[in-house]
Design an enzyme around this catalytic site. Structure first.
Site, PDB file in Angstrom:
ATOM      1  N   GLU A   1       2.489  -4.237   3.462  1.00 35.90           N
ATOM      2  CA  GLU A   1       2.812  -4.389   2.043  1.00 35.90           C
ATOM      3  C   GLU A   1       4.028  -5.301   1.984  1.00 35.90           C
ATOM      4  OE1 GLU A   1       5.513  -2.792  -0.915  1.00 35.90           O
ATOM      5  OE2 GLU A   1       4.330  -1.006  -0.490  1.00 35.90           O
TER       6      GLU A   1
ATOM      7  N   CYS B   1       9.199  -1.887  -4.655  1.00 32.71           N
ATOM      8  CA  CYS B   1       8.127  -2.870  -4.513  1.00 32.71           C
ATOM      9  C   CYS B   1       7.329  -3.026  -5.797  1.00 32.71           C
ATOM     10  CB  CYS B   1       7.209  -2.483  -3.357  1.00 32.71           C
ATOM     11  SG  CYS B   1       6.849  -0.729  -3.266  1.00 32.71           S
TER      12      CYS B   1
END
Length: 503
Positions: free
Chosen positions: A263, A299
């Site tokens: 990620e 994020c």
């Protein structure tokens, strides 16, 4: 409750020190020394993980569920010490760390329940048809099986939920895969105390000690050695685009390529459709709260807002500026992240067609918010504006009409989230926008804010590149276990050889 780290690696249950050390960089309190990882330790941990797999990979689901609960119990038993060392190393407030610890424990218990239910096994059977003409069909059954030892990289921005015992570790252990963790240099003491919890659970449950190892960082070579080790069968990573892409390339270049579940980054754009103009001020305040939460170090931080120019545009801007003026300086996780944030701010400020709406001053490890604005035309002409700035920096993109808004949506790279703010009158516009953002993101929100990721069966935390390196995977939610299993078909096996989960 205080905690003093011993600074050693934990390799298959044993404490191991090395000659070279590095120090953590606490926001306050004493500095601690930690052993630097080596290629020899990586090999030792991977060999132990492979040995453990022949036991743990074939264990009963009930045994693994008990083990996951035991890890959760041991983390809870160290709650105060974890909060102490975590706050010292990261600067995160106690309430945030307590919430993250609860999420970490919750993930472990969720995966325990998930594997007991057995749905992830995707069991299938095509019964034999011995009388079928012209060719009989054999009995064929399918089952998902664990892939082997997994490498997990601790994340800088989540010292608990995405690190030593975080979602990657929890889902791998649930699947039956031993784990070798490379601890993050930003919070080695936090990694150590959580590793101690796992080690204690291993002893209490009688699990093979090779099922878990922690190797402290301090050298980039450790990460390279880990992903290139031939016994590692997959990698879980949360971090920067540059670091993740480098590791992805190493995984792909191996003699036996392996999946890299990284990620990497996202700007998480929010689209404001015309009918929400009447509540623009309210949305601006909500956006600022999401943008600046945790110093913007999520994020899912919604860094970009796209809205159609109109009478309410200035009201949204004014409300956002007013809300940002109340946000003080916040401590960032590392000096490196703070430096990268300032570089991102400067990169944004230096672009033609971008102007500042709100400016501040930040230095050293502190972050203060910034707000910039541009037009849809300038956005479409400059790919740099779509790059992530990790921190509390926002960009407002004002477009001329719905057509230009759709062009901006088409121009987006892969995202973890896309958000649409709309009212009933915006339904037709949203119907045109939805297919576009559906191809761009792993999670689509309506009238919400993307920070705060629910850990549940239906969650997808990932998306097309560069949000993640595998658009079919998620690092949050029970579907995360699919990364560490693979389907095996069994044809005409006698009952004595059949895996227990297929009998």
């Amino acid at each position: 409750m205080s905690f003093t780290p011993h600074g050693k690696h934990i390799i298959a249950g044993e404490y191991v020190a090395t000659d070279q050390t590095f120090t953590n960089k606490p926001v306050h309190g004493p500095v601690s020394h930690f052993s630097v990882g080596t290629a020899e330790l990586v090999d030792r941990a991977c060999q132990a993980a492979e040995a453990a797999f022949w036991h743990y990979g074939y264990s009963m689901r009930e045994e693994r569920a008990t083990f996951l609960h035991a890890i959760a119990d041991e983390i809870e038993a160290r709650a105060e010490a974890i909060t102490f060392i975590g706050s010292l190393e990261t600067g995160l407030p106690e309430a945030r760390l307590q919430g993250e610890r609860g999420r970490t424990v919750g993930q472990l218990r969720l995966f325990a329940a998930h594997i007991l239910a057995g749905d992830y096994l995707d069991r299938r059977r095509d019964a034999a048809l011995p009388e079928r003409k012209p060719v009989p069909r054999p009995d064929i059954r399918l089952l998902q099986r664990p892939v082997g030892p997994i490498a997990v990289f601790g994340a800088s921005n989540f010292p608990l939920a995405f690190s030593t015992a975080g979602g990657d570790t929890a889902s791998a252990l649930a699947a039956g895969c031993p784990v070798v963790v490379k601890g993050h240099e930003a919070h080695p003491g936090t990694s150590e105390i959580v590793a101690e919890a796992i080690r204690t659970a291993i002893v209490k449950c009688g699990v093979h000690p090779g099922v878990f190892s922690l190797i402290h960082g301090g050298a980039h070579e450790v990460g390279r050695e880990l992903v290139e080790h031939p016994l590692i069968k997959a990698v879980g990573f949360t971090g920067s685009l540059a670091g993740g892409r480098a590791l992805f390339n190493l995984c792909a270049a191996r003699p036996e390529p392996i999946p890299f579940y990284g990620e990497l980054g996202s700007i998480n754009p929010m689209f404001l459709l015309p009918a929400v103009a009447s509540r623009g001020e309210h949305l601006a305040r909500g956006w600022v709260g999401s943008l600046t939460a945790g110093a913007g170090q999520f994020c899912t931080n919604p860094g970009v807002v796209i809205l159609i120019d109109g009478k309410a545009t200035q009201a949204f801007v004014d409300a956002a500026v007013s809300a940002l003026a109340t946000v003080g300086a916040q401590t960032m996780l590392t000096e490196g992240i703070a430096s990268a944030y300032r570089a991102g701010r400067d990169r944004m400020a230096d672009n033609m067609g971008v102007y500042q709406l709100f400016t501040s001053s930040c230095e050293q490890r502190n972050a203060t918010p910034y707000l910039f604005a541009t037009t849809g035309e300038a956005w479409l002409a400059n790919d740099v504006l779509g790059e992530e700035v990790f921190g509390p920096l926002g960009l407002i993109v004002t477009v001329k009409d719905l057509g230009e808004l759709l062009l901006v949506a088409h121009s987006l790279a892969g995202q973890i989230t896309c958000t649409i703010h709309m009212d009933e009158a915006d339904t037709e516009a949203a119907q045109n926008l939805l297919p576009i953002v559906e191809r761009k993101a792993g999670r689509i929100l309506i009238n919400g804010f993307p920070t705060g990721v629910e850990v549940c069966d239906a969650m997808v935390h990932g998306g097309p590149y560069p949000a993640s390196t595998n658009f079919g995977a998620t690092s949050v939610g029970t579907m995360a276990i699919r990364r560490f299993v693979r389907p095996v078909s069994y044809q005409n096996l006698p009952d004595e050889l059949m895996p227990p989960d297929l009998r």
